[in-house]
Design an enzyme around this catalytic site. Structure first.
Site, mmCIF file in Angstrom:
data_model
loop_
_atom_site.group_PDB
_atom_site.id
_atom_site.type_symbol
_atom_site.label_atom_id
_atom_site.label_comp_id
_atom_site.label_asym_id
_atom_site.label_seq_id
_atom_site.Cartn_x
_atom_site.Cartn_y
_atom_site.Cartn_z
ATOM 1 N N TYR A 6 0.851 -1.185 0.000
ATOM 2 C CA TYR A 6 0.000 0.000 0.000
ATOM 3 C C TYR A 6 0.891 1.242 0.000
ATOM 4 O O TYR A 6 1.827 1.345 0.806
ATOM 5 C CB TYR A 6 -0.900 -0.017 1.249
ATOM 6 C CG TYR A 6 -1.828 1.163 1.350
ATOM 7 C CD1 TYR A 6 -2.843 1.346 0.411
ATOM 8 C CD2 TYR A 6 -1.695 2.095 2.376
ATOM 9 C CE1 TYR A 6 -3.696 2.438 0.498
ATOM 10 C CE2 TYR A 6 -2.539 3.188 2.466
ATOM 11 C CZ TYR A 6 -3.538 3.354 1.516
ATOM 12 O OH TYR A 6 -4.375 4.430 1.599
ATOM 13 N N ASN A 38 2.609 2.051 -2.726
ATOM 14 C CA ASN A 38 3.490 1.824 -3.875
ATOM 15 C C ASN A 38 2.556 1.576 -5.069
ATOM 16 O O ASN A 38 1.937 0.522 -5.176
ATOM 17 C CB ASN A 38 4.381 0.617 -3.558
ATOM 18 C CG ASN A 38 5.133 0.053 -4.757
ATOM 19 O OD1 ASN A 38 4.815 0.324 -5.903
ATOM 20 N ND2 ASN A 38 6.121 -0.772 -4.464
ATOM 21 N N ALA A 69 2.773 1.048 -8.297
ATOM 22 C CA ALA A 69 2.954 -0.065 -9.243
ATOM 23 C C ALA A 69 2.514 -1.381 -8.613
ATOM 24 O O ALA A 69 1.821 -2.185 -9.234
ATOM 25 C CB ALA A 69 4.413 -0.140 -9.678
ATOM 26 N N SER A 70 2.902 -1.595 -7.371
ATOM 27 C CA SER A 70 2.527 -2.846 -6.684
ATOM 28 C C SER A 70 1.017 -2.966 -6.609
ATOM 29 O O SER A 70 0.449 -4.036 -6.857
ATOM 30 C CB SER A 70 3.150 -2.869 -5.284
ATOM 31 O OG SER A 70 2.386 -3.643 -4.382
ATOM 32 N N ASN A 74 16.847 -1.802 -0.033
ATOM 33 C CA ASN A 74 16.163 -1.853 1.263
ATOM 34 C C ASN A 74 16.756 -2.915 2.198
ATOM 35 O O ASN A 74 16.189 -3.181 3.258
ATOM 36 C CB ASN A 74 14.673 -2.160 1.078
ATOM 37 C CG ASN A 74 14.000 -1.214 0.121
ATOM 38 O OD1 ASN A 74 13.509 -1.625 -0.920
ATOM 39 N ND2 ASN A 74 13.988 0.067 0.451
ATOM 40 N N GLU A 80 14.058 1.610 6.273
ATOM 41 C CA GLU A 80 14.001 1.004 4.933
ATOM 42 C C GLU A 80 15.370 0.982 4.261
ATOM 43 O O GLU A 80 15.490 0.825 3.050
ATOM 44 C CB GLU A 80 12.973 1.752 4.083
ATOM 45 C CG GLU A 80 11.564 1.732 4.668
ATOM 46 C CD GLU A 80 10.729 0.495 4.284
ATOM 47 O OE1 GLU A 80 10.820 0.046 3.132
ATOM 48 O OE2 GLU A 80 9.979 -0.011 5.150
ATOM 49 N N HIS A 124 9.645 5.746 -1.075
ATOM 50 C CA HIS A 124 11.043 5.840 -0.608
ATOM 51 C C HIS A 124 11.650 7.091 -1.252
ATOM 52 O O HIS A 124 11.259 7.457 -2.374
ATOM 53 C CB HIS A 124 11.886 4.641 -1.083
ATOM 54 C CG HIS A 124 11.576 3.353 -0.406
ATOM 55 N ND1 HIS A 124 11.430 2.173 -1.091
ATOM 56 C CD2 HIS A 124 11.404 3.042 0.905
ATOM 57 C CE1 HIS A 124 11.183 1.185 -0.248
ATOM 58 N NE2 HIS A 124 11.151 1.683 0.972
ATOM 59 N N ASN A 177 6.381 -4.064 -9.885
ATOM 60 C CA ASN A 177 6.187 -4.103 -8.437
ATOM 61 C C ASN A 177 6.809 -2.884 -7.755
ATOM 62 O O ASN A 177 6.980 -2.851 -6.537
ATOM 63 C CB ASN A 177 6.788 -5.386 -7.850
ATOM 64 C CG ASN A 177 5.710 -6.353 -7.380
ATOM 65 O OD1 ASN A 177 4.572 -5.955 -7.167
ATOM 66 N ND2 ASN A 177 6.075 -7.609 -7.194
ATOM 67 N N CYS A 183 16.511 0.489 -6.933
ATOM 68 C CA CYS A 183 15.990 -0.425 -5.896
ATOM 69 C C CYS A 183 16.757 -1.737 -5.904
ATOM 70 O O CYS A 183 16.890 -2.397 -4.886
ATOM 71 C CB CYS A 183 14.534 -0.779 -6.159
ATOM 72 S SG CYS A 183 13.419 0.601 -6.148
HETATM 73 O O1 SUG Z 1 8.855 -2.324 -0.683
HETATM 74 N N1 SUG Z 1 7.572 -3.696 -3.652
HETATM 75 C C1 SUG Z 1 8.672 -3.096 -2.930
HETATM 76 C C2 SUG Z 1 9.462 -2.202 -3.856
HETATM 77 C C3 SUG Z 1 10.713 -1.702 -3.212
HETATM 78 C C4 SUG Z 1 11.390 -0.658 -4.028
HETATM 79 N N2 SUG Z 1 12.586 -0.241 -3.375
HETATM 80 C C5 SUG Z 1 13.092 0.996 -3.428
HETATM 81 N N3 SUG Z 1 12.400 2.018 -3.833
HETATM 82 N N4 SUG Z 1 14.274 1.151 -2.965
HETATM 83 C C6 SUG Z 1 8.171 -2.312 -1.714
HETATM 84 O O2 SUG Z 1 7.102 -1.685 -1.813
HETATM 85 C C7 SUG Z 1 5.717 -5.233 -3.916
HETATM 86 C C8 SUG Z 1 5.430 -6.673 -3.643
HETATM 87 C C9 SUG Z 1 4.120 -7.119 -4.207
HETATM 88 O O3 SUG Z 1 3.162 -6.352 -4.230
HETATM 89 O O4 SUG Z 1 4.052 -8.300 -4.665
HETATM 90 C C10 SUG Z 1 6.894 -4.716 -3.096
HETATM 91 O O5 SUG Z 1 7.182 -5.215 -2.052
#
Ligand code: SUG
Length: 448
Positions: free
Chosen positions: A23, A25, A27-28, A110, A174, A250, A365, A371
């Site tokens: 939540y 993010n 794209a996720s 992270n 993070e 982030h 994601n 990342c």
């Molecule tokens: O923590 N996505 C990660 C992406 C991390 C990106 N890292 C940086 N910006 N440094 C997160 O949100 C999605 C997993 C899923 O929905 O299946 C996820 O964990």
């Protein structure tokens, strides 16, 4: 003595899937439940590592984690054989099974915060594993992360490891995604820049209204203390809460720094002028000349930045002093961003070239080039003390590519995650991987 920035990239694990788990993010959330392709994801990541190595950069690799995490499911009350645990979770609590299968450890920015030896009181390179407390699926990463980092950077004369901070939201940490280091040369003392989203104990700091601020000021301060950083070598800044609410979960989604340069969006921070002045004066005290490149909102909106991941790029120093920006393909697909980048590289400024990589599987994601890598600045002696098994070479690239081809599925849906056979496949793959990377026993199934 020579010094380097070594990029250790996370190898995408065999359970890579779109679980919609993060939540805040964008794209996720928007790709939730789509089928993924773990094989393609891992090969895309390896191709980036190989390309950087071929360009002459020092490149390493960081192993993925054991998933499904059966032990984590057992802690939540699922019982019986491993297969029964997975089947029961699939039947009664699919979201928990999905979380226990996430390959999210691939985003190694992270994994930890790293301070090079030139900055620390005891002259060692310090690592603090990130507790990733904001999301359950990420909060289960740090014990294995610590073991893997311990196996890569084992020499206690040069490397110091700290356990993750207390696992509560007040110390939400993070890792390197909210940490940047400025310096004249990688081996010289620098200024470590910690960006937080909120304060847990001081109500004077504003906080986002919609999405969570994952990093607290108190967590950043604790890491700086653990690493023995000098006050003169640290700058704290608050992320603009309104950009967190627009999907900047982030700081590395809205800014990137390297050497003496900060590349950032106009809306990234609060009190930007004060922050830039502090970075400039502290870097000057260690002989550096701070430079900032601000991307105005009139050229690139926050929404463009979130969609294209312009700032989730790798800013790399080339031998001639110019810098190269490694961006995801989505930047090419965004007209305003691409136009901005053409202007940037054509302007004769410090960022002289842009290279585009296809990392779509990870991008869906919310994980771009930045990342996927953990930066570790090392001098020659320290680099020689790193476990050589994790340093990328042409033969290692070949072995890892073949290993992925042999073990990974090319399609992953919830049905695959519920298949107990997947656990056996993953363990067989990871057992072989620890031999390829010469890590020893690091996974729960290898040590329990
Ligand atoms: O923590 N996505 C990660 C992406 C991390 C990106 N890292 C940086 N910006 N440094 C997160 O949100 C999605 C997993 C899923 O929905 O299946 C996820 O964990």
């Amino acid at each position: 003595m020579k010094s380097y920035e070594v990029n250790f990239d996370g190898l995408v694990g065999p359970t890579h899937n779109y679980g919609g788990l993060s939540y805040g993010n964008v794209a996720s959330q928007s790709n939730s439940q789509q089928s993924s392709n773990p094989k393609e994801a891992a090969l895309q990541g390896l191709a980036k590592m190989k390309a950087l190595m071929d360009m002459g950069f020092q490149q390493g690799v960081l192993a993925p984690q054991e998933r499904p995490d059966v032990a984590a499911l057992r802690r939540l009350g699922f019982a019986g054989s491993d297969a029964q645990v997975i089947q029961q979770a699939a039947k009664e609590a699919m979201p928990l099974l999905v979380a226990s299968c996430s390959a999210s450890s691939m985003w190694v920015a992270n994994a930890a915060t790293v301070s090079p030896s030139a900055d620390t009181a005891d002259g060692r390179v310090h690592f603090t594993a990130a507790n990733l407390n904001c999301k359950y699926h990420r909060s289960i990463e740090h014990p294995t992360t610590s073991r893997v980092l311990g196996a890569m950077f084992a020499d206690q004369q040069h490397f110091a490891h700290h356990a993750a901070l207390p696992a509560v939201a007040q110390f939400g940490d993070e890792g390197a995604a909210n940490h940047t280091r400025f310096c004249r040369a990688y081996g010289e003392a620098g200024v470590e820049f910690f960006v937080f989203g909120r304060s847990a104990f001081d109500t004077r700091y504003p906080a986002p209204q919609k999405y969570p601020a994952r990093q607290t000021l108190e967590a950043s301060q604790a890491v700086a203390r653990l690493h023995g950083l000098r006050e003169e070598g640290v700058v704290y800044a608050q992320q603009n809460p309104s950009v967190i609410d627009q999907g900047v979960f982030h700081n590395d989604v809205i800014a990137v720094g390297n050497g003496e340069v900060l590349f950032y969006h106009e809306d990234a921070f609060l009190e930007t002028d004060r922050m830039l002045a502090e970075l400039s004066s502290k870097l000057a005290k260690v002989g550096g000349t701070f430079q900032s490149v601000c991307v105005p909102r009139s050229a690139v909106t926050v929404d463009d930045a979130v969609r294209s991941y312009l700032f989730n790029s790798q800013l790399l120093s080339r031998p001639d002093g110019s810098m190269l920006l490694i961006v995801p393909q989505e930047c090419h697909g965004n007209e305003r961003v691409w136009q901005y980048l053409q202007g940037l590289t054509g302007s004769g400024g410090v960022i002289g070239e842009v290279k585009v990589f296809d990392l779509k599987q990870s991008m869906q994601n919310g994980g771009g080039p930045a990342c996927l890598r953990l930066r570790v600045a090392l001098n020659e002696t320290e680099l020689a003390a790193v476990n050589p098994g994790v340093i990328m070479t042409a033969p290692l690239y070949d072995s890892l590519t073949q290993w992925v081809e042999r073990h990974y599925r090319d399609r992953m849906t919830e049905n695959d995650l519920a298949d107990p056979q997947l656990l056996l496949e993953c363990r067989a793959a990871l057992d072989e991987l620890t031999q390829i990377l010469k890590l020893g026993a690091v996974y729960p199934f290898q040590i329990n």
